[in-house]
Design a protein around this motif. Structure first.
Motif, PDB file in Angstrom:
ATOM      1  N   ALA A 192       0.835  -1.169  -0.043  1.00 11.52           N
ATOM      2  CA  ALA A 192      -0.121  -0.080   0.042  1.00 11.52           C
ATOM      3  C   ALA A 192       0.845   1.396   0.121  1.00 11.52           C
ATOM      4  CB  ALA A 192      -0.799   0.053   1.069  1.00 11.52           C
ATOM      5  N   ARG A 193       2.222   1.102   0.259  1.00 10.46           N
ATOM      6  CA  ARG A 193       3.100   2.392   0.351  1.00 10.46           C
ATOM      7  C   ARG A 193       3.455   2.696  -1.258  1.00 10.46           C
ATOM      8  NH1 ARG A 193       6.991   1.150   5.648  1.00 10.46           N
ATOM      9  NH2 ARG A 193       5.309   0.371   7.121  1.00 10.46           N
ATOM     10  N   GLN A 194       3.691   3.898  -1.178  1.00 14.00           N
ATOM     11  CA  GLN A 194       4.411   4.409  -2.740  1.00 14.00           C
ATOM     12  C   GLN A 194       5.793   3.909  -2.658  1.00 14.00           C
ATOM     13  OE1 GLN A 194       2.304   5.054  -5.258  1.00 14.00           O
ATOM     14  NE2 GLN A 194       0.948   4.168  -3.957  1.00 14.00           N
ATOM     15  N   VAL A 195       6.491   4.407  -1.394  1.00 16.42           N
ATOM     16  CA  VAL A 195       7.761   4.210  -1.474  1.00 16.42           C
ATOM     17  C   VAL A 195       8.259   3.419  -0.029  1.00 16.42           C
ATOM     18  CG1 VAL A 195      10.277   5.346  -1.133  1.00 16.42           C
ATOM     19  CG2 VAL A 195       8.372   6.374  -2.718  1.00 16.42           C
ATOM     20  N   ILE A 196       9.254   2.618  -0.141  1.00 17.13           N
ATOM     21  CA  ILE A 196       9.377   1.729   1.112  1.00 17.13           C
ATOM     22  C   ILE A 196      10.895   1.941   1.651  1.00 17.13           C
ATOM     23  CG2 ILE A 196       9.769  -0.842   1.939  1.00 17.13           C
ATOM     24  CD1 ILE A 196       7.332  -1.400  -0.035  1.00 17.13           C
ATOM     25  N   ASP A 197      10.772   2.047   3.079  1.00 19.77           N
ATOM     26  CA  ASP A 197      12.173   2.331   3.606  1.00 19.77           C
ATOM     27  C   ASP A 197      12.802   0.865   3.540  1.00 19.77           C
ATOM     28  OD1 ASP A 197      12.086   4.894   4.126  1.00 19.77           O
ATOM     29  OD2 ASP A 197      11.309   4.682   6.036  1.00 19.77           O
ATOM     30  N   LEU A 198      14.265   0.545   3.387  1.00 20.40           N
ATOM     31  CA  LEU A 198      14.744  -0.627   3.223  1.00 20.40           C
ATOM     32  C   LEU A 198      14.862  -1.305   4.595  1.00 20.40           C
ATOM     33  CD1 LEU A 198      16.267  -2.685   1.516  1.00 20.40           C
ATOM     34  CD2 LEU A 198      18.482  -1.419   1.942  1.00 20.40           C
ATOM     35  N   GLY A 199      14.801  -0.388   5.586  1.00 22.42           N
ATOM     36  CA  GLY A 199      14.983  -1.135   7.092  1.00 22.42           C
ATOM     37  C   GLY A 199      13.310  -1.877   7.447  1.00 22.42           C
ATOM     38  N   VAL A 224       3.877  -6.951  -6.779  1.00 21.59           N
ATOM     39  CA  VAL A 224       3.771  -5.338  -6.827  1.00 21.59           C
ATOM     40  C   VAL A 224       5.185  -4.708  -6.549  1.00 21.59           C
ATOM     41  CG1 VAL A 224       3.068  -3.313  -5.589  1.00 21.59           C
ATOM     42  CG2 VAL A 224       1.666  -5.484  -5.949  1.00 21.59           C
ATOM     43  N   VAL A 225       5.426  -3.633  -7.439  1.00 25.35           N
ATOM     44  CA  VAL A 225       6.850  -3.289  -7.428  1.00 25.35           C
ATOM     45  C   VAL A 225       6.960  -1.818  -6.813  1.00 25.35           C
ATOM     46  CG1 VAL A 225       8.835  -2.497  -8.735  1.00 25.35           C
ATOM     47  CG2 VAL A 225       7.596  -4.594  -9.547  1.00 25.35           C
ATOM     48  N   ARG A 226       7.837  -1.575  -5.876  1.00 25.87           N
ATOM     49  CA  ARG A 226       7.911  -0.178  -5.350  1.00 25.87           C
ATOM     50  C   ARG A 226       9.423   0.446  -5.211  1.00 25.87           C
ATOM     51  NH1 ARG A 226       3.440  -0.344  -6.524  1.00 25.87           N
ATOM     52  NH2 ARG A 226       1.296  -0.196  -5.089  1.00 25.87           N
ATOM     53  N   PRO A 227       9.495   1.614  -5.284  1.00 25.30           N
ATOM     54  CA  PRO A 227      10.848   2.205  -4.901  1.00 25.30           C
ATOM     55  C   PRO A 227      11.463   1.820  -3.669  1.00 25.30           C
ATOM     56  CG  PRO A 227       9.579   3.724  -6.229  1.00 25.30           C
ATOM     57  CD  PRO A 227       8.755   2.805  -5.620  1.00 25.30           C
ATOM     58  N   VAL A 228      12.638   1.838  -3.408  1.00 24.07           N
ATOM     59  CA  VAL A 228      13.213   1.992  -2.110  1.00 24.07           C
ATOM     60  C   VAL A 228      14.258   2.850  -1.605  1.00 24.07           C
ATOM     61  CG1 VAL A 228      14.804   0.241  -0.564  1.00 24.07           C
ATOM     62  CG2 VAL A 228      13.429  -0.750  -2.192  1.00 24.07           C
ATOM     63  N   ARG A 229      14.108   3.432  -0.478  1.00 23.79           N
ATOM     64  CA  ARG A 229      14.974   4.381   0.101  1.00 23.79           C
ATOM     65  C   ARG A 229      15.491   4.233   1.421  1.00 23.79           C
ATOM     66  NH1 ARG A 229      10.123   8.412   1.363  1.00 23.79           N
ATOM     67  NH2 ARG A 229       9.252   7.379   3.264  1.00 23.79           N
ATOM     68  N   ALA A 230      16.498   4.850   1.633  1.00 21.52           N
ATOM     69  CA  ALA A 230      17.111   4.975   3.243  1.00 21.52           C
ATOM     70  C   ALA A 230      17.853   3.762   3.342  1.00 21.52           C
ATOM     71  CB  ALA A 230      15.916   5.241   4.170  1.00 21.52           C
ATOM     72  N   PRO A 231      19.084   3.132   2.741  1.00 24.94           N
ATOM     73  CA  PRO A 231      19.328   3.830   1.520  1.00 24.94           C
ATOM     74  C   PRO A 231      18.612   2.963   0.284  1.00 24.94           C
ATOM     75  CG  PRO A 231      20.951   2.309   2.224  1.00 24.94           C
ATOM     76  CD  PRO A 231      19.914   2.210   3.222  1.00 24.94           C
ATOM     77  N   GLU A 232      18.867   3.695  -1.099  1.00 25.26           N
ATOM     78  CA  GLU A 232      18.340   3.252  -2.194  1.00 25.26           C
ATOM     79  C   GLU A 232      19.531   2.345  -2.758  1.00 25.26           C
ATOM     80  OE1 GLU A 232      16.042   4.643  -6.078  1.00 25.26           O
ATOM     81  OE2 GLU A 232      18.140   5.365  -5.776  1.00 25.26           O
ATOM     82  N   PRO A 233      19.421   0.856  -3.066  1.00 27.89           N
ATOM     83  CA  PRO A 233      20.625   0.193  -3.588  1.00 27.89           C
ATOM     84  C   PRO A 233      20.618   0.588  -5.041  1.00 27.89           C
ATOM     85  CG  PRO A 233      19.140  -1.228  -2.132  1.00 27.89           C
ATOM     86  CD  PRO A 233      18.435  -0.014  -2.361  1.00 27.89           C
ATOM     87  N   VAL A 234      21.831   0.433  -5.560  1.00 26.29           N
ATOM     88  CA  VAL A 234      22.048   0.860  -6.983  1.00 26.29           C
ATOM     89  C   VAL A 234      23.307   0.372  -7.613  1.00 26.29           C
ATOM     90  CG1 VAL A 234      22.689   2.854  -8.559  1.00 26.29           C
ATOM     91  CG2 VAL A 234      20.995   3.491  -6.641  1.00 26.29           C
ATOM     92  N   ARG A 235      23.125  -0.257  -8.695  1.00 26.05           N
ATOM     93  CA  ARG A 235      24.182  -0.790  -9.358  1.00 26.05           C
ATOM     94  C   ARG A 235      24.627   0.116 -10.574  1.00 26.05           C
ATOM     95  NH1 ARG A 235      22.257  -5.924 -12.953  1.00 26.05           N
ATOM     96  NH2 ARG A 235      20.492  -4.948 -14.285  1.00 26.05           N
ATOM     97  N   SER A 236      25.864   0.342 -10.631  1.00 29.97           N
ATOM     98  CA  SER A 236      26.625   1.346 -11.610  1.00 29.97           C
ATOM     99  C   SER A 236      27.065   0.674 -12.828  1.00 29.97           C
ATOM    100  CB  SER A 236      27.615   2.120 -11.216  1.00 29.97           C
ATOM    101  OG  SER A 236      28.027   3.023 -12.033  1.00 29.97           O
ATOM    102  N   ILE A 237      26.350   0.631 -14.021  1.00 28.55           N
ATOM    103  CA  ILE A 237      26.719   0.138 -15.195  1.00 28.55           C
ATOM    104  C   ILE A 237      27.661   1.064 -16.193  1.00 28.55           C
ATOM    105  CG2 ILE A 237      25.915  -0.867 -17.224  1.00 28.55           C
ATOM    106  CD1 ILE A 237      23.278  -1.625 -15.560  1.00 28.55           C
ATOM    107  N   HIS A 238      28.826   0.449 -16.616  1.00 29.47           N
ATOM    108  CA  HIS A 238      29.696   1.030 -17.337  1.00 29.47           C
ATOM    109  C   HIS A 238      29.976   0.282 -18.486  1.00 29.47           C
ATOM    110  CE1 HIS A 238      30.657   2.590 -13.469  1.00 29.47           C
ATOM    111  NE2 HIS A 238      31.174   3.589 -14.009  1.00 29.47           N
TER     112      HIS A 238
END
Length: 296
Positions: free
Chosen positions: A180-187, A256-270
């Motif tokens: 039901a949340r639009q953004v989810i804290d990772l914790g 259901v897919v939701r953004p994550v924050r605090a922190p947001e995991p990110v992979r950097s593609i090169h």
């Protein structure tokens, strides 16, 4: 060893019928032409021309070398045309290495754009592990490789191009209380059962690092090394999962897919390329297309 340029001079003499005419065609003096033929005769160890009235004609050896010179000239012209086509991006071949999760969403649209712009260039994409890709470029077995995280240190003759940062998102079973949340804290996922979506390596590291920063270690109850299976496990209610945005091109109807924050995991593609390969217009076009993927 026979000098190719002197053979070309001899060919001009035999086709024009005189040293004077050959000199006029080549922009040389008659004396310079005679010197070139004399030097070639010394290399060949036999006479190449004989006088006939005011002109000259080739000996058997001269005719033989003249024919070879004509063939060499034709091949050189072909080589110059082929080189011009390669430098202009009309022909050539590119070998690139990629890892599975960027194939459908990042690589495929970029390849389509390059094929439209450079239809004569053959492109050979090969699936490989992200950790192996750099060495393939270094040893000349690939012109470009897609990797996760910037390689450590500086490799001579190698350029690393940042393409994008691909954020992980949480995948929840449909009807999960957090959906039901639009953004989810990772914790808030610390007490959940987890479904692994990544094999050991650079793609799993951002998940582990982000969870550690949030103060917990995921409790995995199922593991998968492909995103479709991971989504199936989540849809079945086995747990939650983190999957990068580029890996969510095809979504399971039961999640259901939701953004994550605090922190947001990110992979950097090169992209990793050899500096010398950047002379190829098709490779430059591919880098440009990868940096501006459709739907990104």
């Amino acid at each position: 060893m026979l000098d190719v340029r002197r053979m070309q001079v001899l060919h001009t003499v035999t086709t024009t019928g005189s040293v004077t005419a050959a000199a006029a065609r080549l922009g040389y003096t008659p004396s310079a032409v005679s010197q070139q033929v004399a030097a070639l005769e010394k290399e060949a160890g036999t006479p190449l021309l004989e006088r006939v009235g005011r002109g000259v004609r080739p000996t058997a050896a001269g005719l033989l070398l003249s024919r070879y010179a004509a063939d060499i000239g034709a091949r050189l012209a072909e080589a110059e045309t082929a080189l011009a086509d390669l430098r202009a991006g009309r022909t050539g071949r590119l070998t690139l290495h990629y890892f599975a999760s960027v194939g459908p969403t990042l690589l495929a649209p970029a390849l389509a754009r390059v094929r439209d712009a450079h239809p004569g260039v053959a492109i050979d994409p090969r699936l490989t592990e992200p950790d192996d890709a750099l060495s393939e470029v270094e040893h000349g077995r690939a012109d470009l490789a897609l990797v996760v995280r910037r390689p450590s240190g500086e490799q001579q003759g190698i350029r690393v191009v940042h393409l994008l940062d691909d954020a992980y998102q949480v995948v929840l079973p449909a009807g999960h209380p957090l959906a039901a949340r639009q953004v989810i804290d990772l914790g808030d996922l610390a007490d959940q059962h987890w479904v692994g979506s990544e094999p050991p390596g650079p793609c799993r590291a951002p998940i582990a690092d982000a969870c550690a920063a949030a103060g917990f270690s995921p409790r995995f109850v199922a593991k998968s090394e492909d995103y479709a299976t991971a989504q199936g496990f989540v849809a079945a209610g086995l747990g939650v999962s983190l999957i990068p945005r580029l890996g969510l091109g095809a979504r399971h109807p039961g999640v259901v897919v939701r953004p994550v924050r605090a922190p947001e995991p990110v992979r950097s593609i090169h992209a990793v390329v050899r500096e010398s390969s950047l002379e190829q217009p098709a490779l430059r076009a591919l880098l440009k297309a990868l940096k501006a993927p459709t739907g990104a």
